[in-house]
Scaffold this motif. Structure first.
Motif, PDB file in Angstrom:
ATOM      1  N   UNK A 124       1.718   3.235 -11.221  1.00 27.69           N
ATOM      2  CA  UNK A 124       2.548   3.330 -10.031  1.00 27.69           C
ATOM      3  C   UNK A 124       1.708   2.870  -8.836  1.00 27.69           C
ATOM      4  N   UNK A 125       2.222   1.894  -8.104  1.00 28.71           N
ATOM      5  CA  UNK A 125       1.502   1.352  -6.949  1.00 28.71           C
ATOM      6  C   UNK A 125       1.792   2.204  -5.717  1.00 28.71           C
ATOM      7  N   UNK A 126       0.723   2.658  -5.056  1.00 33.57           N
ATOM      8  CA  UNK A 126       0.860   3.618  -3.965  1.00 33.57           C
ATOM      9  C   UNK A 126       0.174   3.107  -2.705  1.00 33.57           C
ATOM     10  N   UNK A 127       0.831   3.321  -1.560  1.00 32.48           N
ATOM     11  CA  UNK A 127       0.222   3.101  -0.247  1.00 32.48           C
ATOM     12  C   UNK A 127       0.064   4.469   0.422  1.00 32.48           C
ATOM     13  N   UNK A 128      -1.126   4.741   0.957  1.00 25.21           N
ATOM     14  CA  UNK A 128      -1.415   6.000   1.643  1.00 25.21           C
ATOM     15  C   UNK A 128      -1.331   5.771   3.142  1.00 25.21           C
ATOM     16  N   UNK A 129      -0.564   6.621   3.837  1.00 26.12           N
ATOM     17  CA  UNK A 129      -0.410   6.496   5.292  1.00 26.12           C
ATOM     18  C   UNK A 129      -0.763   7.827   5.946  1.00 26.12           C
ATOM     19  N   UNK A 130      -1.866   7.840   6.675  1.00 24.49           N
ATOM     20  CA  UNK A 130      -2.306   9.042   7.385  1.00 24.49           C
ATOM     21  C   UNK A 130      -3.230   8.610   8.501  1.00 24.49           C
ATOM     22  N   UNK A 131      -3.132   9.265   9.661  1.00 24.56           N
ATOM     23  CA  UNK A 131      -3.954   8.846  10.794  1.00 24.56           C
ATOM     24  C   UNK A 131      -5.372   9.400  10.731  1.00 24.56           C
ATOM     25  N   UNK A 132      -5.682  10.212   9.728  1.00 27.63           N
ATOM     26  CA  UNK A 132      -7.038  10.736   9.571  1.00 27.63           C
ATOM     27  C   UNK A 132      -7.721  10.033   8.388  1.00 27.63           C
ATOM     28  N   UNK A 133      -8.786   9.315   8.685  1.00 23.70           N
ATOM     29  CA  UNK A 133      -9.487   8.562   7.645  1.00 23.70           C
ATOM     30  C   UNK A 133     -10.025   9.483   6.551  1.00 23.70           C
ATOM     31  N   UNK A 166      -9.770  11.339   0.935  1.00 19.09           N
ATOM     32  CA  UNK A 166      -9.565  12.426  -0.015  1.00 19.09           C
ATOM     33  C   UNK A 166      -8.424  12.145  -0.974  1.00 19.09           C
ATOM     34  N   UNK A 167      -7.326  11.639  -0.439  1.00 21.52           N
ATOM     35  CA  UNK A 167      -6.179  11.299  -1.286  1.00 21.52           C
ATOM     36  C   UNK A 167      -6.540  10.180  -2.256  1.00 21.52           C
ATOM     37  N   UNK A 168      -7.245   9.185  -1.756  1.00 20.73           N
ATOM     38  CA  UNK A 168      -7.650   8.083  -2.637  1.00 20.73           C
ATOM     39  C   UNK A 168      -8.550   8.607  -3.751  1.00 20.73           C
ATOM     40  N   UNK A 169      -9.446   9.530  -3.417  1.00 18.83           N
ATOM     41  CA  UNK A 169     -10.334  10.103  -4.434  1.00 18.83           C
ATOM     42  C   UNK A 169      -9.521  10.842  -5.499  1.00 18.83           C
ATOM     43  N   UNK A 170      -8.463  11.562  -5.070  1.00 18.02           N
ATOM     44  CA  UNK A 170      -7.563  12.212  -6.022  1.00 18.02           C
ATOM     45  C   UNK A 170      -6.975  11.193  -6.986  1.00 18.02           C
ATOM     46  N   UNK A 171      -6.462  10.108  -6.390  1.00 18.98           N
ATOM     47  CA  UNK A 171      -5.629   9.174  -7.151  1.00 18.98           C
ATOM     48  C   UNK A 171      -6.424   8.149  -7.949  1.00 18.98           C
ATOM     49  N   UNK A 172      -7.613   7.828  -7.496  1.00 15.30           N
ATOM     50  CA  UNK A 172      -8.392   6.790  -8.173  1.00 15.30           C
ATOM     51  C   UNK A 172      -8.804   7.196  -9.587  1.00 15.30           C
ATOM     52  N   UNK A 173      -8.812   8.494  -9.862  1.00 14.52           N
ATOM     53  CA  UNK A 173      -9.212   8.946 -11.209  1.00 14.52           C
ATOM     54  C   UNK A 173      -8.039   8.936 -12.183  1.00 14.52           C
ATOM     55  N   UNK A 174      -6.832   8.643 -11.680  1.00 10.71           N
ATOM     56  CA  UNK A 174      -5.650   8.648 -12.537  1.00 10.71           C
ATOM     57  C   UNK A 174      -5.391   7.255 -13.107  1.00 10.71           C
ATOM     58  N   UNK A 175      -5.145   7.190 -14.407  1.00 11.48           N
ATOM     59  CA  UNK A 175      -4.895   5.894 -15.052  1.00 11.48           C
ATOM     60  C   UNK A 175      -3.527   5.332 -14.694  1.00 11.48           C
ATOM     61  N   UNK A 176      -2.566   6.222 -14.365  1.00 16.71           N
ATOM     62  CA  UNK A 176      -1.192   5.767 -14.156  1.00 16.71           C
ATOM     63  C   UNK A 176      -0.828   5.620 -12.686  1.00 16.71           C
ATOM     64  N   UNK A 177      -1.821   5.650 -11.798  1.00 17.75           N
ATOM     65  CA  UNK A 177      -1.593   5.473 -10.365  1.00 17.75           C
ATOM     66  C   UNK A 177      -2.627   4.502  -9.812  1.00 17.75           C
ATOM     67  N   UNK A 178      -2.176   3.572  -8.969  1.00 10.82           N
ATOM     68  CA  UNK A 178      -3.087   2.611  -8.344  1.00 10.82           C
ATOM     69  C   UNK A 178      -2.841   2.592  -6.832  1.00 10.82           C
ATOM     70  N   UNK A 179      -3.868   2.952  -6.050  1.00 16.32           N
ATOM     71  CA  UNK A 179      -3.759   2.863  -4.599  1.00 16.32           C
ATOM     72  C   UNK A 179      -3.993   1.403  -4.202  1.00 16.32           C
ATOM     73  N   UNK A 180      -2.969   0.783  -3.619  1.00 13.25           N
ATOM     74  CA  UNK A 180      -3.049  -0.649  -3.320  1.00 13.25           C
ATOM     75  C   UNK A 180      -3.343  -0.928  -1.850  1.00 13.25           C
ATOM     76  N   UNK A 181      -3.136   0.067  -0.978  1.00 14.05           N
ATOM     77  CA  UNK A 181      -3.388  -0.167   0.446  1.00 14.05           C
ATOM     78  C   UNK A 181      -3.346   1.162   1.194  1.00 14.05           C
ATOM     79  N   UNK A 182      -3.849   1.126   2.445  1.00 14.84           N
ATOM     80  CA  UNK A 182      -3.805   2.293   3.328  1.00 14.84           C
ATOM     81  C   UNK A 182      -3.359   1.831   4.715  1.00 14.84           C
TER      82      UNK A 182
END
Length: 228
Positions: free
Chosen positions: A14-23, A28-44
């Motif tokens: 699942x391709x995911x974009x993270x939107x938050x004004x706090x880097x 932290x969210x990317x760290x959560x998701x990067x370890x999952x095989x079925x989720x890919x963070x594609x942009x912020x």
């Protein structure tokens, strides 16, 4: 029987974009998701307007994400409006909102605007992953605590100051201090239109017809000291 959406989810992340004004939150969210095989963070993106600009560019290249993980309170553009814009302009994209207990009215507005899920900012990695996967399957995921609060609110709607969100209480305090909509917008780093909407919501919820009446309520409730 396996549905098309399930086969799609099984075949590629699942391709995911993270939107938050706090880097820090985005990391932290990317760290959560990067370890999952079925989720890919594609942009912020760092705010709502930046997110819409990003999605516009991605759409032009036919690279839209499946899910946007979106903070509800951000500068430049309120998360509720961003949700409405995303679901209206990019229908294939699902929005999962990050929220807190103090933003319950915005949660309701975001749900009405097409959000596919709600997570408390304190949610663990498993809940984040569950919400994203549910959104990708075109299902709605509600954090159990948020669901309980929403149910209670519908059964026993709040009255008086308890009906106001934290932001609306801030606006009421500034109204009582005599600030104009533009001055409130500047103080809270929001648009004048958003400030005007907040003032209207405060008056409506308190059953008032003027800013003067709102100021008197604020004084009576101890939000501001009485004018000398």
């Amino acid at each position: 029987m396996e549905r098309n959406g399930d086969r799609h989810a099984a075949s590629k992340p699942v391709r995911v974009v993270i939107v938050d004004d706090h880097a820090v939150v985005r990391r932290g969210l990317r760290a959560f998701l990067d370890v999952l095989d079925d989720v890919e963070v594609v942009a912020e993106a760092g705010d709502g307007q930046a997110a819409l600009d990003l999605l516009e560019r991605m759409a032009a290249h036919r690279e839209l994400p499946d899910v946007v993980l979106l903070d509800l309170v951000m500068p430049r553009m309120d998360g509720v409006l961003v949700t409405q814009q995303i679901t209206g302009r990019f229908p294939p994209v699902r929005v999962v909102v990050l929220t807190s207990f103090g933003e319950l009215e915005r949660v309701q507005a975001a749900l009405a605007g097409g959000a596919a899920g709600f997570l408390l900012k304190s949610a663990g990695a498993d809940d984040v992953a569950t919400a994203i996967q549910a959104a990708a399957r075109d299902e709605v995921f509600l954090d159990p605590a948020v669901a309980r609060r929403l149910t209670h609110r519908m059964v026993s709607p709040p009255t008086g100051l308890s009906a106001l969100t934290a932001r609306e209480r801030d606006v009421l305090t500034l109204v009582a201090k005599g600030l104009s909509n533009q001055e409130i917008a500047t103080r809270l780093v929001i648009s004048e239109r958003t400030a005007r909407t907040h003032v209207s919501n405060v008056l409506r919820k308190l059953g008032l017809s003027s800013r003067t009446q709102a100021a008197l309520v604020a004084v009576r409730e101890g939000l501001v000291p009485p004018q000398a």
